[in-house]
Enzyme design. Sequence first.
Site, PDB file in Angstrom:
ATOM      1  N   PHE A  22       0.807  -1.218   0.000  1.00 22.58           N
ATOM      2  CA  PHE A  22       0.000   0.000   0.000  1.00 22.58           C
ATOM      3  C   PHE A  22       0.847   1.277   0.000  1.00 22.58           C
ATOM      4  CE2 PHE A  22       0.370  -1.517   4.438  1.00 22.58           C
ATOM      5  CZ  PHE A  22       0.957  -0.411   5.039  1.00 22.58           C
ATOM      6  N   THR A  56      -5.972   0.976  13.569  1.00 19.75           N
ATOM      7  CA  THR A  56      -5.691   1.431  12.198  1.00 19.75           C
ATOM      8  C   THR A  56      -6.937   1.298  11.317  1.00 19.75           C
ATOM      9  OG1 THR A  56      -3.455   0.574  12.518  1.00 19.75           O
ATOM     10  CG2 THR A  56      -4.085   1.162  10.264  1.00 19.75           C
ATOM     11  N   ARG A  85     -10.541   7.501  15.162  1.00 24.36           N
ATOM     12  CA  ARG A  85     -10.789   6.725  13.936  1.00 24.36           C
ATOM     13  C   ARG A  85     -12.213   6.162  13.901  1.00 24.36           C
ATOM     14  NH1 ARG A  85      -4.679   4.216  13.738  1.00 24.36           N
ATOM     15  NH2 ARG A  85      -3.816   5.702  12.226  1.00 24.36           N
ATOM     16  N   ASN A 137      -7.640   7.072   7.248  1.00 27.47           N
ATOM     17  CA  ASN A 137      -8.005   6.869   8.653  1.00 27.47           C
ATOM     18  C   ASN A 137      -7.702   8.072   9.550  1.00 27.47           C
ATOM     19  OD1 ASN A 137      -5.279   6.566   8.717  1.00 27.47           O
ATOM     20  ND2 ASN A 137      -5.271   4.493   9.547  1.00 27.47           N
ATOM     21  N   HIS A 150      -2.459  10.181  12.151  1.00 24.55           N
ATOM     22  CA  HIS A 150      -1.251   9.390  12.429  1.00 24.55           C
ATOM     23  C   HIS A 150      -0.779   9.732  13.831  1.00 24.55           C
ATOM     24  CE1 HIS A 150       2.917   7.990  12.401  1.00 24.55           C
ATOM     25  NE2 HIS A 150       3.205   9.162  12.930  1.00 24.55           N
TER      26      HIS A 150
HETATM   27  P1  RTP Z   1      -0.060   5.569  11.362  1.00 22.29           P
HETATM   28  O1  RTP Z   1       1.348   5.101  11.175  1.00 22.29           O
HETATM   29  O2  RTP Z   1      -0.579   6.375  10.198  1.00 22.29           O
HETATM   30  O3  RTP Z   1      -0.261   6.260  12.679  1.00 22.29           O
HETATM   31  O4  RTP Z   1      -1.031   4.312  11.438  1.00 22.29           O
HETATM   32  P2  RTP Z   1      -0.798   2.937  12.182  1.00 22.29           P
HETATM   33  O5  RTP Z   1       0.478   2.975  12.962  1.00 22.29           O
HETATM   34  O6  RTP Z   1      -2.059   2.621  12.903  1.00 22.29           O
HETATM   35  O7  RTP Z   1      -0.666   1.954  10.959  1.00 22.29           O
HETATM   36  P3  RTP Z   1       0.638   1.494  10.136  1.00 22.29           P
HETATM   37  O8  RTP Z   1       0.669   0.010  10.154  1.00 22.29           O
HETATM   38  O9  RTP Z   1       1.849   2.226  10.626  1.00 22.29           O
HETATM   39  O10 RTP Z   1       0.279   1.952   8.674  1.00 22.29           O
HETATM   40  C1  RTP Z   1       0.506   3.278   8.264  1.00 22.29           C
HETATM   41  C2  RTP Z   1      -0.665   3.797   7.476  1.00 22.29           C
HETATM   42  O11 RTP Z   1      -0.710   3.116   6.217  1.00 22.29           O
HETATM   43  C3  RTP Z   1      -2.053   3.014   5.800  1.00 22.29           C
HETATM   44  N1  RTP Z   1      -2.402   1.616   5.587  1.00 22.29           N
HETATM   45  N2  RTP Z   1      -3.081   1.211   4.565  1.00 22.29           N
HETATM   46  N3  RTP Z   1      -4.441  -0.370   2.672  1.00 22.29           N
HETATM   47  C4  RTP Z   1      -3.942  -0.937   3.765  1.00 22.29           C
HETATM   48  O12 RTP Z   1      -4.065  -2.129   3.998  1.00 22.29           O
HETATM   49  C5  RTP Z   1      -3.218  -0.106   4.704  1.00 22.29           C
HETATM   50  N4  RTP Z   1      -2.604  -0.533   5.793  1.00 22.29           N
HETATM   51  C6  RTP Z   1      -2.077   0.581   6.364  1.00 22.29           C
HETATM   52  C7  RTP Z   1      -2.929   3.601   6.884  1.00 22.29           C
HETATM   53  O13 RTP Z   1      -3.222   4.965   6.550  1.00 22.29           O
HETATM   54  C8  RTP Z   1      -2.036   3.539   8.097  1.00 22.29           C
HETATM   55  O14 RTP Z   1      -2.424   4.479   9.043  1.00 22.29           O
HETATM   56 MG    MG Z   2       2.365   3.559  12.139  1.00 18.74          MG
END
Ligand code: RTP
Ligand code: MG
Length: 139
Positions: free
Chosen positions: A58, A92, A103, A113, A116
């Site tokens: 992604f 997430t 979220r 979402n 961050h």
């Molecule tokens: P963030 O870094 O944005 O705070 O979010 P997070 O830790 O909850 O999630 P992370 O695993 O670090 O992923 C970063 C951002 O990538 C996007 N994402 N898209 N399409 C998908 O399956 C997917 N998985 C992740 C999301 O915007 C996520 O917040």
């Molecule tokens: Mg993250």
Amino acid sequence: MTERTFSIIKPDATKRNLTGKVNAVIEDAGLRIVAQRRIQMSQAQAEKFYEVHKERPFFGELVEFMTSAPVVVQVLEGDNAVAKYREVMGATNPEQAAEGTIRKLFALSVGENSVHGSDSQDNAKIEIAQFFTDDQIVG
Ligand code: RTP
Ligand code: MG
């Protein structure tokens, strides 16, 4: 322990004019916004910021999304700010996010979402330094 974390209000939220509503949830949780700026992220900035995800399927979509509209970059301060903000953000995937989290309230999908937040104190320091100098943070 008082610490700082880095936050981004993402394009899906800024486009829907939700900056103030997101900030209200942050402040109601006891976190203090000690620096804040609205910016248009460049492709290079987004690629660098999400470098850890560059091999993930992604990654391209994520960079495109983060540069699709302005974002609000922030430094949040408070007791256990890193863990507390992760809790306030919610999972997430908004479908798995707890009631009352940012979220759950606002996110559109796992990609769009709304926010961050840093996932560790070490990353918080690195991420804050990418967008703010010390004199721009007023605690
Ligand atoms: P963030 O870094 O944005 O705070 O979010 P997070 O830790 O909850 O999630 P992370 O695993 O670090 O992923 C970063 C951002 O990538 C996007 N994402 N898209 N399409 C998908 O399956 C997917 N998985 C992740 C999301 O915007 C996520 O917040
Ligand atoms: Mg993250």
